[in-house]
Write a protein that holds these residues in place. Structure first.
Motif, PDB file in Angstrom:
ATOM      1  N   GLU A 274       0.794  -1.153   0.042  1.00 18.91           N
ATOM      2  CA  GLU A 274      -0.139   0.120   0.028  1.00 18.91           C
ATOM      3  C   GLU A 274       0.940   1.399  -0.203  1.00 18.91           C
ATOM      4  O   GLU A 274       0.627   2.218  -0.743  1.00 18.91           O
ATOM      5  CB  GLU A 274      -0.927  -0.027   1.032  1.00 18.91           C
ATOM      6  CG  GLU A 274      -2.035  -0.993   0.936  1.00 18.91           C
ATOM      7  CD  GLU A 274      -2.932  -0.445  -0.046  1.00 18.91           C
ATOM      8  OE1 GLU A 274      -3.687   0.855   0.012  1.00 18.91           O
ATOM      9  OE2 GLU A 274      -3.161  -0.948  -0.932  1.00 18.91           O
ATOM     10  N   GLY A 275       1.847   1.442   0.878  1.00 18.13           N
ATOM     11  CA  GLY A 275       2.580   2.589   0.757  1.00 18.13           C
ATOM     12  C   GLY A 275       4.225   2.309   1.125  1.00 18.13           C
ATOM     13  O   GLY A 275       4.898   3.164   1.355  1.00 18.13           O
ATOM     14  N   GLY A 276       4.570   1.261   0.868  1.00 17.67           N
ATOM     15  CA  GLY A 276       6.039   0.834   1.107  1.00 17.67           C
ATOM     16  C   GLY A 276       6.971   0.590  -0.191  1.00 17.67           C
ATOM     17  O   GLY A 276       6.378   0.756  -1.230  1.00 17.67           O
ATOM     18  N   SER A 277       7.820  -0.477   0.026  1.00 13.68           N
ATOM     19  CA  SER A 277       8.810  -0.838  -1.047  1.00 13.68           C
ATOM     20  C   SER A 277       8.095  -1.647  -2.371  1.00 13.68           C
ATOM     21  O   SER A 277       8.549  -1.812  -3.290  1.00 13.68           O
ATOM     22  CB  SER A 277       9.775  -1.522  -0.619  1.00 13.68           C
ATOM     23  OG  SER A 277       9.376  -2.734   0.240  1.00 13.68           O
ATOM     24  N   GLY A 278       6.705  -2.096  -1.916  1.00 14.73           N
ATOM     25  CA  GLY A 278       6.375  -2.905  -3.050  1.00 14.73           C
ATOM     26  C   GLY A 278       4.895  -2.180  -3.793  1.00 14.73           C
ATOM     27  O   GLY A 278       4.406  -3.025  -4.212  1.00 14.73           O
TER      28      GLY A 278
END
Length: 707
Positions: free
Chosen positions: A581-585
Motif C-alpha cells: 500500500e505505501g512501502g517498497s512494494g
C-alpha cells in the motif's frame, strides 16, 4: 517265248554322286572377335558354370533365411508396439492434456483404418512402388546407390532406396529385441539397428522378403505406421496426430497428412513443435508428390498448399513445459522417467494462469528491459494450500528438460527473508506497533571486523514501528529484532515454513544471506496466507495407468503442521499489506484488490525478488543472471514487482476481489523474554506507554552491547 525281264532289287540301285558329296567340306572361318576370344573360351565357360552354381547356392541360402525368419515372426498384432519405455500423459486441473513425456503410443491403428490421405501420403513419400515389389525395390536401391556414390563415394552411405518393407525390417531390428545387457539404452539400441553395412543390407533384404512372405502388404504397412518415430516422443501416426493436431489419425486432412508423412525423413528436424515453418515446407513437398502420383487433384493440392497444417492449441502454446518437468522430477521415478507403463498424471496446473504468467514475463522484458539483456526471470503461482498453478523457469518458454530457475536455482533471498523474523516476533506476542531503533549498530562476529549492516538508502530513520520497518525494508531493525527474539526462533519459523536449507549462523541471517529456491520461498509465503501452517508445494493430484480407472496415487493438499499462531499470521499479513500500500512494494499493487507482499534484493543486486499474495493466490518472482552478475539498476521493488503486477493483473482480471485474511492490531502485547532460550511468557496487561518503554530499553541495551 521271251523271258520276262526282272527288275534289280531297289537296294542295288546306286544314286549318282553329287558335286557336294564328291567334294570335301571346307573348314568354317572365324571372325576377328571370336579369334581373339578363342584362347579364353574355357575361362568364360568356367566362370559361367561357377556363377550359376553360386547363384543357386545364394538363392538356397536366402530361401533358408527367408523361411527361418518367416517361421519365427509372431502375429502382426504383437509387432506394433515394442517400446521398452512407457509414456506419461500430463493433464491440467481441468483434465485436458497439456504435455507428454516418454515414448507416446496412441494405440494400434491399421493401415486400412487411417485416413486415406495419410495412407497415400506415406506411400507416395516413402515407397511409391510398395504394392508392386516383393520387399526390395531393386530399381530404387540401385538408383540410390549410384546417387550416394556420386555424392560421397560410399554407395551404402546416404538416404533413399529402402522400401517400406525394408524400413520396417530396421524398425524391428531384424527380430532382435532390446537387451539392456547389450545396449546402454533404447537410443543406442535403435542407432545400432539403423547402422548400415554391406552385411546389414543383406540381412535387411532377407528379413524384408520374410516379412513379405509372412504378412500382407497392409499388415506390413500397419506395423510401419505404428512403430515409426515421428518426433516429440511420438511413436506411430496415431500418437503423432494426437500430439500435434489433437485428433485421431483417421481424421487428418491432406495438409496434416503431408506434414505427418514428412516427419519420416528426419522426425526431430521436421517436428512442428521445434520449427513449424520447416515442417510446413516439408509438408508442401509431400503434397506435390501426392499430386504427381495422382493421389490428389490439382484443386485438392492447391487447397492444401494454401492452408498448411498448424499445431493444436496445446501443442502450439507448449503450456507448462517447466511445470511438466518439475512434476516428472518430483513424482516417483518408476512411474515417471523410468516407467515401462503408459501413465496418466493429473496435475494442479491452471492453463489460464500459466498463460498469464508467460505473457507477463514476455511483456515486461519487451517493454521494460533493455534489448539484448541476458537477465533471467522465474515465476511461480500457487494456491494457499501449496497447489502450484503455474511455473515459468526462464525466459525461453518453448524448452523441455532445460534448467528450471524456479526449482533448481539456489539464490540468496535478501529482504524477502524478513517476514520470517517478524513472524517469529508476532508469534511470541509482540505487536506491529512496537518500536524498533534504526541507527548505526554493529554486532560482534568471528573475524577481524564487526558486522555493521546499512540500509539500502544509507540513511537512518531513528525510532520506527515494526510495521514501518518492514514497510520500508529497513535492515538494522530487522537484524536487531532477529537478535532480540533469537536466531533459533527465526530459524525455526523459516524451516517450519519450508526454507530447510543451511541457514546462516550469524546476525546476517536476518538479511537473507542464506540460499533458497523460488518454489520454496513462494511455498513459505503460502503458509502466511493460509493462517500460519506449513505447505508442501505440489503439482501431482492423481496418477493412474492408462486404461485403469482406479488411481495408484492421489494428493488432496499440501498443508502440513502449524508453524505460527493464526493471529500472528493475520497480523503479519496486515504488515505485508502495508508494504504494497505505501512501502517498497507499491509497484506490485493491483487496482481493486488487497495485496500483501515483500521485496528482496541481495548484496550487489545479484538477485531481485518480489513475493506476495492476494486472498486467492501466492505468486513469487525472481530475477537475476545465471552467472551471478549484478543487475544494473534493478531491485525487488522494480522489475520483479512489475512482473508480479502484470502476472496478477492478468490472473485476477474478471474475478470478484477476495479480501486478505488479515487482522488489524488493536492491542499491544509485550513478551517477557527469557534471554537464554528466546521464549516468551504471556506478556499481556501492559499499557502502550509501558510497552514502548520496555521494548526501547531492551533494544538499546542489546545494540549498545553489540549483541
Amino acid at each position: 517265248m521271251v523271258a520276262e525281264k526282272r527288275s534289280r532289287p531297289a537296294q542295288n540301285k546306286r544314286k549318282p554322286a553329287t558335286k557336294a558329296r564328291r567334294r570335301k567340306a571346307a573348314p568354317k572361318r572365324r571372325g576377328l572377335l571370336a579369334t581373339l576370344l578363342w584362347p579364353f573360351k574355357w575361362l568364360l565357360i568356367l566362370f559361367w558354370r561357377i556363377a550359376w552354381r553360386g547363384t543357386l547356392v545364394v538363392s538356397i541360402l536366402v530361401g533358408i533365411g527367408v523361411f527361418y525368419y518367416a517361421a519365427t515372426l509372431p502375429p502382426m498384432s504383437e509387432m506394433v508396439d515394442a517400446r521398452t519405455r512407457g509414456s506419461v500423459t500430463l493433464l491440467d486441473a481441468r483434465g485436458e492434456t497439456f504435455a507428454w513425456r516418454g515414448d507416446q503410443f496412441g494405440g494400434m491403428i491399421r493401415a486400412s483404418s487411417i485416413n486415406e490421405n495419410l495412407h497415400n501420403a506415406v506411400v507416395a513419400t516413402e515407397d511409391k512402388r510398395f504394392y508392386w515389389h516383393f520387399g526390395v525395390d531393386f530399381y530404387a536401391t540401385g538408383a540410390a546407390m549410384v546417387r550416394n556414390f556420386r555424392n560421397g563415394g560410399n554407395p551404402l552411405s546416404g538416404a533413399g532406396g529402402s522400401s517400406i518393407t525394408q524400413q520396417t525390417a530396421k524398425l524391428l531390428c531384424f527380430g532382435r529385441p532390446f537387451d539392456p545387457n547389450t545396449w546402454e539404452d533404447e537410443t543406442a539400441y535403435e542407432a545400432d539397428c539403423r547402422r548400415t553395412t554391406l552385411w546389414r543390407k543383406v540381412q535387411e533384404a532377407v528379413y524384408a522378403f520374410a516379412l513379405e512372405a509372412r504378412y500382407t502388404k497392409e499388415e506390413i504397412l500397419t506395423i510401419y505406421i505404428n512403430r515409426a518415430y515421428l518426433g516429440a516422443g511420438s511413436r506411430g501416426f496415431e500418437a503423432a496426430s494426437q500430439r500435434y493436431f489433437g485428433i485421431s489419425a483417421a481424421e487428418v486432412n491432406p495438409a496434416q497428412s503431408a506434414m505427418l508423412a514428412g516427419l519420416l525423413k528426419a522426425p526431430t528436424t521436421y517436428a512442428p513443435t521445434r520449427n513449424l515453418q520447416v515442417s510446413q515446407d516439408r509438408g508442401a513437398t509431400i503434397i506435390r508428390l501426392m499430386e504427381e502420383q495422382g493421389y490428389l487433384t490439382s484443386a485438392q493440392a492447391a487447397d492444401a498448399q494454401a492452408n498448411p497444417a498448424t499445431l493444436s492449441e496445446a501443442a502450439r502454446a507448449r503450456a507448462g513445459g517447466y511445470f511438466a518437468d518439475w512434476v516428472m522430477d518430483s513424482g516417483p521415478s518408476f512411474f515417471t522417467d523410468g516407467t515401462t507403463e503408459d501413465v496418466i498424471i493429473r496435475t494442479t496446473l491452471d492453463p489460464r494462469i500459466q498463460t498469464a504468467a508467460e505473457e507477463a514475463l514476455v511483456w515486461v522484458f519487451e517493454n521494460k528491459v533493455r534489448a539484448g539483456s541476458e537477465a533471467q526471470a522465474a515465476i511461480v503461482v500457487m494456491s494457499a494450500d501449496g497447489a502450484v498453478r503455474a511455473m515459468v523457469g526462464g525466459r525461453d518458454l518453448t524448452v523441455s528438460g532445460a534448467f528450471n530457475r524456479a526449482t533448481q536455482a539456489l539464490r540468496q533471498t535478501g529482504s524477502a527473508f524478513k517476514p520470517f523474523i517478524y513472524a517469529a516476533a508476532l508469534d511470541i506476542g509482540m505487536s506491529p506497533f512496537d518500536i524498533l531503533l534504526d541507527e548505526r549498530t554493529c554486532w560482534d562476529v568471528p573475524g577481524p571486523d564487526d558486522y555493521c549492516p546499512a540500509n539500502y538508502t544509507n540513511r537512518f530513520e531513528g525510532e520506527v514501528t515494526m510495521v514501518e520497518a518492514l514497510q520500508q525494508s529497513l535492515n538494522i531493525p530487522a537484524v536487531a529484532l532477529s537478535e532480540l527474539v533469537g536466531r533459533a526462533a527465526v530459524r525455526a519459523v523459516a524451516e517450519g515454513f519450508g526454507i530447510d536449507r543451511d541457514l546462516a549462523d550469524g546476525p546476517a541471517l536476518a538479511l537473507g544471506v542464506s540460499e533458497s529456491t523460488l518454489l520454496e520461498m513462494t511455498g513459505a509465503y503460502a503458509g502466511i496466507l493460509n493462517g500460519g501452517s506449513a505447505v508442501k508445494p505440489y503439482g501431482l493430484t492423481e496418477l493412474r495407468l492408462a486404461g485403469d480407472d482406479t488411481p495408484l496415487l492421489e494428493a488432496t493438499g499440501g498443508i502440513r503442521e502449524r508453524v505460527i499462531q493464526e493471529s500472528a499470521a493475520r497480523q503479519l499479513t496486515w504488515m505485508m499489506y502495508q508494504v504494497v500500500e505505501g512501502g517498497s512494494g507499491r509497484r506490485a499493487a493491483v487496482e481493486g484488490w488487497e495485496i500483501a507482499g515483500k521485496t528482496g534484493t541481495t548484496q550487489a543486486a545479484r538477485d531481485a525478488w518480489f513475493i506476495g499474495f492476494s486472498g486467492d493466490y501466492v505468486a513469487g518472482v525472481w530475477m537475476g543472471y545465471d552467472d551471478n552478475t549484478p543487475l544494473t539498476g534493478v531491485t525487488g521493488s522494480g522489475l520483479p514487482a512489475d512482473i508480479w503486477h502484470e502476472t496478477m493483473t492478468r490472473i485476477l482480471s474478471g474475478l470478484t476481489p477476495t479480501p486478505l485474511p488479515m487482522e488489524v492490531p488493536t492491542q499491544v502485547a509485550v513478551p517477557q523474554l527469557q534471554p537464554q532460550t528466546g521464549q516468551a511468557g504471556d506478556g499481556l496487561g501492559y499499557t502502550p506507554e509501558e510497552a514502548d518503554t520496555i521494548i526501547n530499553d531492551l533494544l538499546r541495551e542489546l545494540q549498545n552491547s553489540g549483541g
